[in-house]
Design a protein around this motif. Sequence first.
Motif, PDB file in Angstrom:
ATOM      1  N   ASN A  82      -3.473   1.487   7.395  1.00 37.28           N
ATOM      2  CA  ASN A  82      -3.614   0.072   7.955  1.00 37.28           C
ATOM      3  C   ASN A  82      -2.334  -0.538   7.948  1.00 37.28           C
ATOM      4  O   ASN A  82      -2.323  -1.868   8.004  1.00 37.28           O
ATOM      5  CB  ASN A  82      -4.555  -0.413   6.765  1.00 37.28           C
ATOM      6  N   TYR A  83      -1.421   0.166   7.878  1.00 39.20           N
ATOM      7  CA  TYR A  83      -0.047  -0.473   7.746  1.00 39.20           C
ATOM      8  C   TYR A  83       0.220  -1.335   9.199  1.00 39.20           C
ATOM      9  O   TYR A  83       0.046  -1.040  10.149  1.00 39.20           O
ATOM     10  CB  TYR A  83       1.115   0.601   7.869  1.00 39.20           C
TER      11      TYR A  83
ATOM     12  N   ALA B  17       0.908  -1.361   0.089  1.00 41.64           N
ATOM     13  CA  ALA B  17       0.034  -0.029   0.001  1.00 41.64           C
ATOM     14  C   ALA B  17       0.684   1.402   0.039  1.00 41.64           C
ATOM     15  O   ALA B  17       0.509   2.112  -0.689  1.00 41.64           O
ATOM     16  CB  ALA B  17      -0.818  -0.155   1.174  1.00 41.64           C
ATOM     17  N   ASP B  18       1.802   1.090   0.737  1.00 44.55           N
ATOM     18  CA  ASP B  18       2.988   2.574   0.621  1.00 44.55           C
ATOM     19  C   ASP B  18       3.510   2.546  -0.614  1.00 44.55           C
ATOM     20  O   ASP B  18       3.591   3.589  -1.387  1.00 44.55           O
ATOM     21  CB  ASP B  18       3.907   2.203   1.691  1.00 44.55           C
ATOM     22  N   PHE B  19       3.744   1.460  -1.431  1.00 41.64           N
ATOM     23  CA  PHE B  19       4.412   1.516  -2.637  1.00 41.64           C
ATOM     24  C   PHE B  19       3.592   1.910  -3.636  1.00 41.64           C
ATOM     25  O   PHE B  19       3.718   2.899  -4.236  1.00 41.64           O
ATOM     26  CB  PHE B  19       4.675   0.003  -3.106  1.00 41.64           C
TER      27      PHE B  19
ATOM     28  N   ALA C 282       2.993   9.205   1.568  1.00 43.14           N
ATOM     29  CA  ALA C 282       2.636   7.744   1.279  1.00 43.14           C
ATOM     30  C   ALA C 282       2.451   7.138   2.432  1.00 43.14           C
ATOM     31  O   ALA C 282       1.338   6.338   2.662  1.00 43.14           O
ATOM     32  CB  ALA C 282       3.526   6.971   0.266  1.00 43.14           C
ATOM     33  N   LEU C 283       3.273   7.188   3.581  1.00 42.50           N
ATOM     34  CA  LEU C 283       3.199   6.432   4.715  1.00 42.50           C
ATOM     35  C   LEU C 283       2.074   7.144   5.451  1.00 42.50           C
ATOM     36  O   LEU C 283       1.182   6.261   6.244  1.00 42.50           O
ATOM     37  CB  LEU C 283       4.687   6.760   5.699  1.00 42.50           C
TER      38      LEU C 283
END
Length: 331
Positions: A318-319, A167-169, A312-313
């Motif tokens: 949800n990370y 998801a970050d990517f 992005a982070l």
Amino acid sequence: MYTLAGLFGGVGGIELGFEQAGFNVIWANEIDQKASITYQLNHRHELRVDDIHNVEPNELPDIDVLTGGFPCQAFSVAGYRKGFDDDRGNLFFEILRLVIAKKPRVVFLENVKNLVGHDNGNTFRVIKEALESHGYHIKDKVLNGCEYGNVPQNRERIYVVAFADRADFEKFEFPGPIPLTKRLDDVIDFENKVDDRFYYKPEKCIFYDELEKNITSKDTIYQWRRKYVRENKSGVCPTLTANMGTGGHNVPLIYTDYGIRKLTPKECFNIQGYPENFKLPDDVAMSHLYKQAGNSVVVPVVQRIAKNIKMALDANENYKKRDKSQLSLPI
């Protein structure tokens, strides 16, 4: 605040760019004693001054981001093109060793543009596949400092951003180009006198007649190319090099009100986008300061990439950090 550790820190240009973007740098490593003096003059976090081979994973704090502007000589057009056959090329695997142990959320790497094409692309393929085999998702791009950092220097570098979380990517994008508004006279002092040691004099320079005949404008930068003067007509500085302080054909030269001279170390750091308050030590030889500037990064480019990484982070609510078993595949 996201925490960061830096490998191959040099004078801390990558760390500075991430700090400017809002990251908390808490640890770094650098082997060069002279570069470490400059680093510690400008940064307050812990710096381990030692060979990276001697750094054990438990020495690094838990971090969100691990950065590394690992030595580029092995991949440089100006070097021997040995790549992974050169000991310096193998230093990437020291980064990988610590990535596997610390499993950071983001890995940020910077290197010379030629890394992409070295050995028909095999060197870069090995680097990317090594990170991917340990669960990382990678984006990379070649960016020029004069197009992406608003610095008047032609400096192309490859930037690699690897994310542990997809998801970050997916949320990360490299910054786009921006107008170049900074001029050479914004970062170089053409008007005022500097120390005499920076000026070329006919009694001390055997090729002074050629310099005097060809170096005539304040609007550009010149270089002595062993037998002739080369004018850089693009309106920006050519790529600064680590050996520009040792003489020869790598020294950027300018025409000023007080004569023909080479750039000062401070001007070289200005051209890399370092802030005015960045300090240079008085007790380090000039050749080392030139080397430090030439080996460093364009700070505003790093800052812009770091800002997009942070966005992005921040966007990924949800990370969840993966456990060690998900990054412990064999090299």
